[in-house]
Structures are given as C-alpha cells and as structure tokens.
Scaffold this active site. Structure first.
Site, PDB file in Angstrom:
ATOM      1  N   LYS A   1     -34.802   2.017   9.212  1.00 42.57           N
ATOM      2  CA  LYS A   1     -35.158   2.604  10.488  1.00 42.57           C
ATOM      3  C   LYS A   1     -34.545   3.991  10.694  1.00 42.57           C
ATOM      4  CE  LYS A   1     -35.040  -1.938  12.743  1.00 42.57           C
ATOM      5  NZ  LYS A   1     -34.235  -2.777  13.665  1.00 42.57           N
TER       6      LYS A   1
ATOM      7  N   ASP B   1     -24.318   7.201   2.228  1.00 39.34           N
ATOM      8  CA  ASP B   1     -22.943   6.725   2.373  1.00 39.34           C
ATOM      9  C   ASP B   1     -22.482   6.313   0.970  1.00 39.34           C
ATOM     10  OD1 ASP B   1     -20.675   5.240   3.085  1.00 39.34           O
ATOM     11  OD2 ASP B   1     -21.538   4.510   4.926  1.00 39.34           O
TER      12      ASP B   1
ATOM     13  N   GLY C   1     -24.538   5.408  -1.264  1.00 41.76           N
ATOM     14  CA  GLY C   1     -25.625   5.860  -2.126  1.00 41.76           C
ATOM     15  C   GLY C   1     -26.488   4.706  -2.620  1.00 41.76           C
TER      16      GLY C   1
ATOM     17  N   LYS D   1     -22.055  11.463   3.678  1.00 42.55           N
ATOM     18  CA  LYS D   1     -20.658  11.022   3.811  1.00 42.55           C
ATOM     19  C   LYS D   1     -20.100  10.896   2.398  1.00 42.55           C
ATOM     20  CE  LYS D   1     -19.939   7.831   7.397  1.00 42.55           C
ATOM     21  NZ  LYS D   1     -19.790   6.432   7.850  1.00 42.55           N
TER      22      LYS D   1
HETATM   23  C1  PRP Z   1     -28.087   2.804   6.767  1.00 42.77           C
HETATM   24  C2  PRP Z   1     -28.667   4.203   6.637  1.00 42.77           C
HETATM   25  C3  PRP Z   1     -28.950   4.326   5.173  1.00 42.77           C
HETATM   26  C4  PRP Z   1     -27.879   3.471   4.532  1.00 42.77           C
HETATM   27  C5  PRP Z   1     -26.815   4.358   3.947  1.00 42.77           C
HETATM   28  O1  PRP Z   1     -29.147   1.933   6.828  1.00 42.77           O
HETATM   29  O2  PRP Z   1     -29.841   4.346   7.414  1.00 42.77           O
HETATM   30  O3  PRP Z   1     -30.222   3.818   4.833  1.00 42.77           O
HETATM   31  O4  PRP Z   1     -27.329   2.640   5.562  1.00 42.77           O
HETATM   32  O5  PRP Z   1     -25.808   3.606   3.357  1.00 42.77           O
HETATM   33  P1  PRP Z   1     -25.562   3.504   1.790  1.00 42.77           P
HETATM   34  O6  PRP Z   1     -25.616   4.905   1.222  1.00 42.77           O
HETATM   35  O7  PRP Z   1     -24.162   2.930   1.731  1.00 42.77           O
HETATM   36  O8  PRP Z   1     -26.562   2.586   1.196  1.00 42.77           O
HETATM   37  P2  PRP Z   1     -29.043   0.447   7.401  1.00 42.77           P
HETATM   38  O9  PRP Z   1     -28.932  -0.527   6.284  1.00 42.77           O
HETATM   39  O10 PRP Z   1     -27.968   0.383   8.449  1.00 42.77           O
HETATM   40  O11 PRP Z   1     -30.480   0.249   8.032  1.00 42.77           O
HETATM   41  P3  PRP Z   1     -31.216   1.107   9.162  1.00 42.77           P
HETATM   42  O12 PRP Z   1     -31.717   2.387   8.521  1.00 42.77           O
HETATM   43  O13 PRP Z   1     -32.316   0.211   9.579  1.00 42.77           O
HETATM   44  O14 PRP Z   1     -30.215   1.394  10.267  1.00 42.77           O
END
Ligand code: PRP
Length: 183
Positions: A44, A106, A108, A134
């Site tokens: 999202k 974050d 990745g 990040k």
């Molecule tokens: C969050 C964000 C990224 C991901 C980044 O998504 O939107 O897609 O985490 O983190 P990473 O680099 O450690 O994988 P989330 O899973 O919270 O879903 P959302 O987009 O629906 O909020």
C-alpha cells in the site's frame, strides 16, 4: 488541525516532498523520452508517491499503470523478512519498460522480492524509484535508480506510510516518532 501521535515530529514537510518528486519526475521523463512506460506502484505504501509522480511524467508514448501489493510479516515497526504478495499485475510485462514505485526501502527484502518477481516476466527494462531510503537497515543489496531522501533509522509515517495503529497514511508530510517512542 491534523491529529498526530504525541511525540511525533515532521521529518520531511510536504513542500520539500513536492519539490523532490518534481525533480525525480523530470529525470524519469528525460530517461524514457518517447518510449512507453508501465508504472507499478507498490501497495500500500507507494500509492501517494506514485500518484504525485505519475501526474508529472511526460513520457512521449504514454504511461500505463499496473499495481502490485506486498506486505512483510512482522512487528508493527520492523519487517520480519518474509514478504507476502497481496496483489499481482493484470497484464503481461514481457517486453515492456517497467518502473516500480515504492515508498521506502528498509532491509531491502520487499523490493528484492518484487524485483525478482517482475524480472521473471522478462520486461524490456526494470528500474525502481523509492522515496525514502533507510540505508542503515539494509540486509540485501537492491538496485534503485531514483531515491528521494536518505533518512535516519527512525519510525516514519505519513505520505502513504502507515503509522501507529495502521493510521496516518493520508497525511501530506512525513513524520517521525521520537527515537524513544520506537517499539
Ligand atoms: C513497508 C514499505 C515497504 C517495506 C520496506 O511495507 O511499504 O514495502 O515495508 O521494508 P523492507 O525494505 O524491510 O522490506 P509493509 O510491509 O509495511 O506494507 P505496506 O506497504 O502495505 O504498508
């Protein structure tokens, strides 16, 4: 007045986001010139960045939209490393120029998973635009062509990203919780 959690502060104001998004849109437009482009917001979180970005693109042969949803299992403020696909594209990507648009990188792991998935459909090209990076938390190398802002390792929300209780995606600024509020 917007209601935000106590202790939260604005990390990146809406005006600064708008300026940077316009810059990135200009670079993307220049790099695709008169090709056609499939833009894929990663849901999202990527919805607001993508909406602001695509309305500024001036790609000669046009832009189409597909949507991919991904969610990482885990605690509220940090990902567990397991990625779940919640929505997939509805038209073939083979031979197309594809641009993934994501809110934040974050560890990745999410982007690495989605990029691998898209590449398995053999697009002509795949590039990625991410609003927030990040860097300190990276666990896997991921290739990203456009980064909006590098940010510190703080819990951020607003402008598409969810905050405490899954709220605050609708806010126009990007907020950060005070470091001691990180759970
Ligand atoms: C969050 C964000 C990224 C991901 C980044 O998504 O939107 O897609 O985490 O983190 P990473 O680099 O450690 O994988 P989330 O899973 O919270 O879903 P959302 O987009 O629906 O909020």
């Amino acid at each position: 007045m917007e209601l935000i959690p106590p202790g939260a502060e604005i990390l990146i104001p809406a005006a600064e986001i708008e300026r940077r998004v316009a810059e990135i849109a200009g670079e993307i437009t220049a790099s695709y010139e008169d090709r056609s482009l499939v833009v894929i917001p990663l849901l999202k979180g990527g919805f607001m960045f993508a909406a602001d970005l695509v309305r500024r693109l001036r790609i000669g042969s046009g832009v189409t939209l597909e949507f991919v949803g991904a969610s990482s299992y885990g605690e509220e403020t940090s990902s567990s490393g397991e990625v779940r696909l919640t929505l997939d594209t509805s038209t073939p990507l083979a031979g197309r120029d594809v641009l993934l648009v994501e809110d934040i990188i974050d560890t990745g792991l999410t982007l690495a998973y989605i990029q691998k998935l898209v590449l398995s459909r053999v697009p002509a090209s795949l590039r990625t635009a991410v609003l927030l990076d990040k860097k300190a938390r990276r666990r896997v190398d991921v290739e990203v062509s456009w980064v909006g802002f590098e940010i510190p390792d703080r819990f951020v929300f607003g402008y598409g990203l969810d905050g405490p209780g899954g709220l605050y995606r609708n806010l126009g600024d990007i907020f950060a919780l005070a470091p001691e509020d990180r759970r």
